[in-house]
Design an enzyme around this catalytic site. Structure first.
Site, PDB file in Angstrom:
ATOM      1  N   SER A   1       0.793  -1.231   0.000  1.00  0.00           N
ATOM      2  CA  SER A   1       0.000   0.000   0.000  1.00  0.00           C
ATOM      3  C   SER A   1       0.824   1.278   0.000  1.00  0.00           C
ATOM      4  CB  SER A   1      -0.968   0.018   1.188  1.00  0.00           C
ATOM      5  OG  SER A   1      -0.262   0.227   2.392  1.00  0.00           O
TER       6      SER A   1
ATOM      7  N   LYS B   1       0.791   4.610   6.732  1.00  0.00           N
ATOM      8  CA  LYS B   1       0.174   5.448   5.695  1.00  0.00           C
ATOM      9  C   LYS B   1       0.764   6.859   5.786  1.00  0.00           C
ATOM     10  CE  LYS B   1      -2.757   2.123   4.768  1.00  0.00           C
ATOM     11  NZ  LYS B   1      -2.475   1.230   3.708  1.00  0.00           N
TER      12      LYS B   1
END
Length: 185
Positions: A41, A82
């Site tokens: 990701s 993230k």
């Protein structure tokens, strides 16, 4: 006499080891901890299996900044890595693959590699914050995070905003594999 000296030396070694383990535990629990990137990701910035150092004290004395890479406790009882895109009070939207925060366009150079690979379609789909979290602005005490691999990231578009209290810390240093050793942006 020799037996007493051996006992003293043994005791000194035991004390030194206990102090070393104690300091290591304090550093790991309160200051820094290693983490392994799990998944794709955050590609191309971070790769699956990268090992990083998480700075746990950064947000106890400071506040998160836009574009910091953070590690946080996700709702799935797992830690995610993230990038912070929106801060408390921000309005966030994407239009034609461009990030707008409070109406101002922002460059995201860490996405350039992926954008070049798919020039005919957007990396990040168009959206307004309101469509994702049912609020026009990011609530106080929360941040909006996205993975750099926008098409393959479970992030605030899916799990909602992240409480700053759930952030373990920020990370910038990859220490393994050696070929990737260094600071990431």
């Amino acid at each position: 006499m020799k037996e007493k000296k051996t006992k003293n030396e043994t005791w000194e070694w035991i004390k030194a080891l206990l102090i070393a383990f104690g300091l290591a535990a304090i550093i790991r629990v309160f200051l820094f901890t290693p983490i392994v990137v799990d998944g794709i990701s955050m590609m191309p910035t971070l790769s699956d299996g990268d090992r990083m150092v998480v700075n746990k004290i950064g947000y106890t004395i400071g506040k998160p900044n836009r574009f910091d890479i953070v590690v946080f406790h996700a709702p799935e009882k797992k830690d995610y890595i993230k990038r912070i895109i929106g801060l408390p009070g921000d309005e966030v939207e994407y239009i034609d693959d461009v990030l707008y925060v409070n109406g101002k366009a922002f460059d995201e150079p860490y996405l350039d590699q992926y954008k070049a690979e798919i020039p005919d379609s957007p990396l990040t789909e168009d959206f307004k914050l309101e469509d994702k979290i049912q609020s026009k602005t990011i609530p106080e005490g929360h941040v909006f995070v996205l993975g750099d691999n926008r098409r393959k990231s479970k992030d605030s578009r899916h799990i909602g905003v992240i409480s700053i209290d759930e952030i373990i810390g920020n990370t910038k240093i990859v220490f393994w594999p050696i070929k990737d050793f260094g600071i990431v942006n």
